[in-house]
Design a protein around this motif. Structure first.
Motif, PDB file in Angstrom:
ATOM      1  N   TYR A   1       0.832  -1.517  -0.062  1.00  0.00           N
ATOM      2  CA  TYR A   1      -0.047  -0.053  -0.023  1.00  0.00           C
ATOM      3  C   TYR A   1       0.871   1.294   0.273  1.00  0.00           C
ATOM      4  O   TYR A   1       1.132   1.975  -0.952  1.00  0.00           O
ATOM      5  CB  TYR A   1      -1.165  -0.069   1.220  1.00  0.00           C
ATOM      6  N   ASP A   2       2.108   1.431   0.448  1.00  0.00           N
ATOM      7  CA  ASP A   2       2.580   2.668   1.322  1.00  0.00           C
ATOM      8  C   ASP A   2       3.690   2.561  -0.099  1.00  0.00           C
ATOM      9  O   ASP A   2       3.637   4.140  -0.312  1.00  0.00           O
ATOM     10  CB  ASP A   2       3.720   2.394   2.287  1.00  0.00           C
ATOM     11  N   TYR A   3       4.616   1.821  -0.987  1.00  0.00           N
ATOM     12  CA  TYR A   3       5.373   1.608  -1.539  1.00  0.00           C
ATOM     13  C   TYR A   3       4.584   1.210  -3.278  1.00  0.00           C
ATOM     14  O   TYR A   3       5.306   2.034  -4.341  1.00  0.00           O
ATOM     15  CB  TYR A   3       6.585   0.731  -1.567  1.00  0.00           C
ATOM     16  N   LEU A   4       4.173   0.776  -3.659  1.00  0.00           N
ATOM     17  CA  LEU A   4       3.532  -0.080  -4.996  1.00  0.00           C
ATOM     18  C   LEU A   4       2.439   0.483  -5.119  1.00  0.00           C
ATOM     19  O   LEU A   4       2.306   0.743  -6.391  1.00  0.00           O
ATOM     20  CB  LEU A   4       3.353  -1.425  -4.723  1.00  0.00           C
ATOM     21  N   ARG A   5       1.043   0.865  -4.246  1.00  0.00           N
ATOM     22  CA  ARG A   5       0.317   1.464  -4.976  1.00  0.00           C
ATOM     23  C   ARG A   5       0.044   2.500  -5.637  1.00  0.00           C
ATOM     24  O   ARG A   5      -0.097   2.668  -6.762  1.00  0.00           O
ATOM     25  CB  ARG A   5      -0.807   2.057  -3.876  1.00  0.00           C
TER      26      ARG A   5
END
Length: 917
Positions: free
Chosen positions: A746-750
């Protein structure tokens, strides 16, 4: 003049001459039977007509296939047409033979033995035709027939092979002989081992020794590997290898070059002993051949040839079959394991070091006495078992063992009993030739006030030097110069040890007796002198000649730019010993390592470094991870090569090399190079990007998380039009979802995924929709699924309510992908996404409504949840579809009203997306 005037001059209608039209001829041909039409044009004097007959033979056969007699009649006319004097007609006929043969095989009940009786004799006869085009066409037809298995084995033995053997007779035409040899070599893999050994191999061996025509020998050399692979090991070693040795020493460089190109295939057909003792020496001769072209081909084949030495005991590659007792493997697979023999490895504690001499002598392996593999030792690792020339004499081994056993058992205090691991064992001090002892002035010992504590020394003072040495005095100026040159490399513990020795000698040279000696002893702790011993001979020299030679050799290598990292304290002899292994002949490995030498690019091939990089994973697998130290410096040199093609080659294979080396060596040696590739040109970055998941899954979880911060950089490319780069990034992110936690996703790939969903290129967006849907699946399956709800809310805000119609269309695409891939249970989809999806029925852009109609009609309504349940959600979907059926746009109305099979969403969605570039 009357002829020119024409019809106007005719006095009566009876005199009018009517010219025949083309339609009249067509009607006449239509009245003929297929055989009659064939006979008519086959007897024509016009070459074009006869070519058309040959080209239409298959159509004629199809017309008469129901009548066996007429089929046979057509085949008989083919035999007569084969005698045509025009080469173009014969070539055209031969091009149709494979197609006719296939037709005859499919209709064999109606046309028995048609091919063997009528067509095969034509093919064989044309192999010796005087016209080059006809011969080439017949050769291609023969190979095609053999490949499709349209020729019976009996016919191969009785009709094909005897003709080819006759064509290679000494009195045969030169061109025909050369072509016949080539055909025999190419057909050998198709006809199998038995026919090849009985009918082809004897004549092939004769052709290898053809003294009159080098073209024949060159063809034999070029196809030598194929013949060896067919006949097997025994026939290769008994009959073919003597001929191969002759060809490798042929006086024509083209023949030798062909031998170098097929060397790997020949090596695969021999046993390990012959490969090591005979073929290796033969290959070394090709590498040093006078012809540059031969050397170039040999160096290109060097890596593949080395890979033929691979075996499980050296490479660590094992095959585990399905019913084995292994608990972690249930299917046939390749398992890379560490295959170490740790008889001479480092001791775990000080007490164990006293047994090191026995371990060196008999290779005993005791778990309580041995430490981890050499992967965790100093940067310049050596193989666990010392090679014969690196172990030294028995006296040197004894001296090494004694120096390591420096702390006696009687005086082990609590404050001294747990030194650092690197102080207990260092591969440099363990394997190298021991440094000679330095005799200090006797006043240094007297001024120190006490005997040095043996606990503080790395070596035992009483051990003498391993042999007499010629001792000379070193001047203070020389010592200062040596220390000054070594200081830039003081970070290396091996260099630091030498600096400590030289510093002690320098201080001793300037000291007088008494207070100055005591002050020097306080400034230089005794535990910093790893190789010093005190001597009562006051007239002893300050430094031995052997120490000076060691330092001079190190300085010489530094000044010449041969410093390759942590091992810059090695002498050339020690560096050579560090690259010794026993898996492949050392001469072959030395030649392979020399491929990075700039002089090779000038004298052999400008792309020799690329060939070295291409075959490096195979060489690494052959040597095994225990011999990686032999290749480490070469790999680092290739990774910093100025040619981007070399770095690109390494980037595409770094994940395979990581599997071979294991996690520890990968983290130590490959990760820094991998990080460098991430910042390289796009042509290099695409190599690591295509296998990003394959590489990262081999890293430890903590190391893997460090790359989350760098994934954003893949969105930036040298050329913004390089959309395939971003498409590959989306593909890799789909695979990376399994490697990271829901929070990391959620924090990096989204953010990256949502960015790609808004890409300018439809192909990138289409893959990104798949990425987002898989992200929804992962986050909703996590506990608690708060990240999934947040992601859906962001999709609604960013795309479902986007002011641009392309964003709203992207939202429909994401919903459609989520439905098709079952990324969400339908009850949750109906609550979280469907209300926002249905609001787009009133969108002002027809493209959005068209896609919505397709999604609802062709995807959503097919789900069982909406087919069986009579809920409010189903009612809302039906009302929306009814509204779309009355839409003012005809396309929206069409897709909402019907369910055409030819316009399935999986086929049509991409075309719709492409229209919104």
């Amino acid at each position: 003049m009357s002829l020119i005037v024409g019809l106007d001059d005719c006095s009566s209608e009876s005199d009018v001459i009517v010219a025949p039209s083309a339609l009249d001829f067509v009607s006449q041909d239509d009245m003929l039977t297929p055989l009659g039409r064939l006979d008519k044009y086959a007897a024509s004097e016009n070459v074009f007509n006869r070519q058309m007959v040959a080209r239409s033979l298959l159509d004629t056969l199809r017309e008469v296939c129901d009548d066996e007699r007429e089929c046979v009649a057509v085949l008989e006319r083919i035999s007569r047409l084969a005698d045509d004097s025009e080469p173009t007609v014969r070539a055209e006929l031969m091009e149709q033979v494979p197609h006719i043969a296939l037709f005859c095989q499919e209709n064999r009940p109606a046309i028995p033995y048609a091919f063997s009786k009528y067509l095969l004799p034509i093919v064989v006869r044309y192999l010796a035709d005087q016209n080059n085009q006809v011969r080439k066409t017949s050769q291609a037809a023969l190979l095609a027939l053999l490949e499709q298995e349209l020729i019976e084995r009996f016919d191969v033995e009785t009709k094909v092979c005897p003709v080819l053997v006759d064509l290679t007779a000494p009195d045969s035409n030169d061109d025909v002989k050369t072509e016949a040899v080539a055909i025999m070599c190419k057909m050998a893999p198709m006809v199998g081992k038995d026919i090849t050994e009985r009918l082809i191999l004897p004549r092939f061996c004769e052709m290898c020794c053809d003294c009159r025509m080098f073209h024949v020998r060159k063809v034999c050399a070029a196809n030598f590997g194929d013949i060896c692979s067919v006949v097997g090991q025994q026939a290769t070693e008994e009959m073919l290898l003597p001929r191969f040795f002759q060809l490798c020493s042929d006086n024509v460089w083209g023949v030798r070059k062909a031998c170098a190109e097929c060397f790997m295939a020949v090596s695969c057909a021999t046993c390990q002993e012959i490969r090591r003792t005979k073929l290796s020496a033969l290959f070394i001769n090709l590498i040093s051949d006078p012809s540059r072209w031969v050397r170039q081909a040999a160096f290109q084949s060097l890596g593949p040839f080395i890979s033929t030495f691979a075996n499980p005991s050296s490479s660590g590659q094992y095959f585990k079959e399905e019913n084995k007792s292994s608990e972690d493997t249930s299917a046939l697979g390749i398992v890379f394991q560490t295959n170490w023999t740790r008889g001479a490895d480092a001791p775990e504690d000080i007490e164990a070091s006293v047994h090191l001499e026995e371990a060196l002598a008999d290779g005993a392996e005791t778990p309580s006495q041995l430490s981890a593999p050499a992967e965790s030792s100093s940067p310049h690792r050596s193989s666990p078992e010392p090679p014969p020339d690196a172990a030294g004499s028995e006296e040197e081994q004894e001296a090494c063992a004694c120096r390591l056993a420096s702390q006696p058992e009687a005086d082990t205090g609590a404050q001294d009993s747990a030194p650092l691991d690197q102080e207990q064992y260092n591969s440099f001090h363990f394997w190298r030739t021991p440094l000679p002892e330095i005799d200090l002035d006797v006043e240094l010992e007297q001024g120190s006030g006490s005997e040095p504590s043996p606990q503080g020394l790395d070596v035992e003072p009483e051990v003498p030097a391993p042999g007499p040495a010629s001792i000379t005095m070193a001047t203070r100026k020389e010592l200062e110069e040596m220390i000054e040159n070594l200081e830039p490399h003081i970070d290396d513990p091996d260099v630091k040890a030498q600096v400590d020795v030289l510093a002690a000698a320098l201080r001793a040279s300037s000291l007088d007796a008494g207070d100055e000696a005591s002050e020097a002893a306080r400034r230089v702790p005794q535990d910093e002198l790893p190789s010093c011993r005190l001597d009562h001979d006051a007239s002893g020299p300050l430094i031995s000649e052997e120490v000076r030679q060691t330092v001079d050799s190190a300085l010489h290598s530094m000044h010449n730019g041969s410093d390759a990292g942590p091992g810059n304290g090695f002498s050339p002899e020690e560096e050579r010993r560090a690259k010794v292994q026993d898996v492949v002949p050392q001469a072959l490995l030395d030649q392979y390592l020399s491929m990075t030498d700039p002089s090779r690019a000038q004298t052999v091939d400008t792309e020799i470094a690329k060939h070295c990089a291409y075959s490096l994973p195979g060489v690494a697998l052959t040597l095994g991870r225990q011999n990686w130290h032999c290749l480490r410096e070469t790999y680092e040199t290739l990774a910093s090569d100025m040619q981007w093609k070399v770095r690109r080659t390494l980037a595409f294979s770094i994940h395979e090399l990581a599997v071979i080396l294991g996690d520890q060596l990968t983290a130590a040696d490959l990760v820094p190079i991998f990080n460098g590739f991430l910042k390289d040109l796009d042509e290099v970055r695409i190599g690591v990007l295509k296998h990003l998941h394959d590489f990262l899954k081999l890293l430890h979880i903590d190391k893997r998380r460090e790359y989350l911060y760098q994934l954003q950089e893949f969105l930036v490319t040298d050329n913004s039009r390089n959309w395939r780069f971003r498409a590959e990034l989306a593909e890799q992110l789909i695979l990376l979802l399994e490697l990271y936690s829901p929070r990391d996703v959620y924090d990096y790939l989204r953010p990256i995924a949502l960015n790609l969903c808004a890409d300018k290129v439809s192909s990138v967006r289409w893959i990104s929709y798949k990425l987002v849907s898989e992200m929804v699946r992962k986050l909703h399956r996590a506990a608690p699924p708060t990240f999934g709800a947040d992601l859906i809310q962001e999709l609604v805000e960013s795309f479902g309510r986007c002011p641009r119609w392309s964003g709203r269309q992207a939202f429909v695409f994401v919903c459609q992908t989520v439905i098709e891939d079952d990324c969400l249970p339908m009850d949750q989809f109906a609550v979280q996404l469907m209300p926002h999806l249905l609001t787009l029925a009133n969108d002002r852009v027809p493209n959005v409504r068209v896609l919505l109609a397709k999604t609802l009609r062709q995807t959503l309504l097919e789900k069982e949840h909406f087919l069986t349940s009579a809920s409010c959600h189903q009612e809302a979907v039906e009302q929306t579809i009814m509204a779309l059926q009355m839409d003012r746009d005809s396309d929206v109305k069409y897709f909402a009203s019907t369910h055409p099979a030819s316009t399935r969403i999986s086929e049509d969605a991409l075309s719709t997306a492409s229209s919104t570039y």
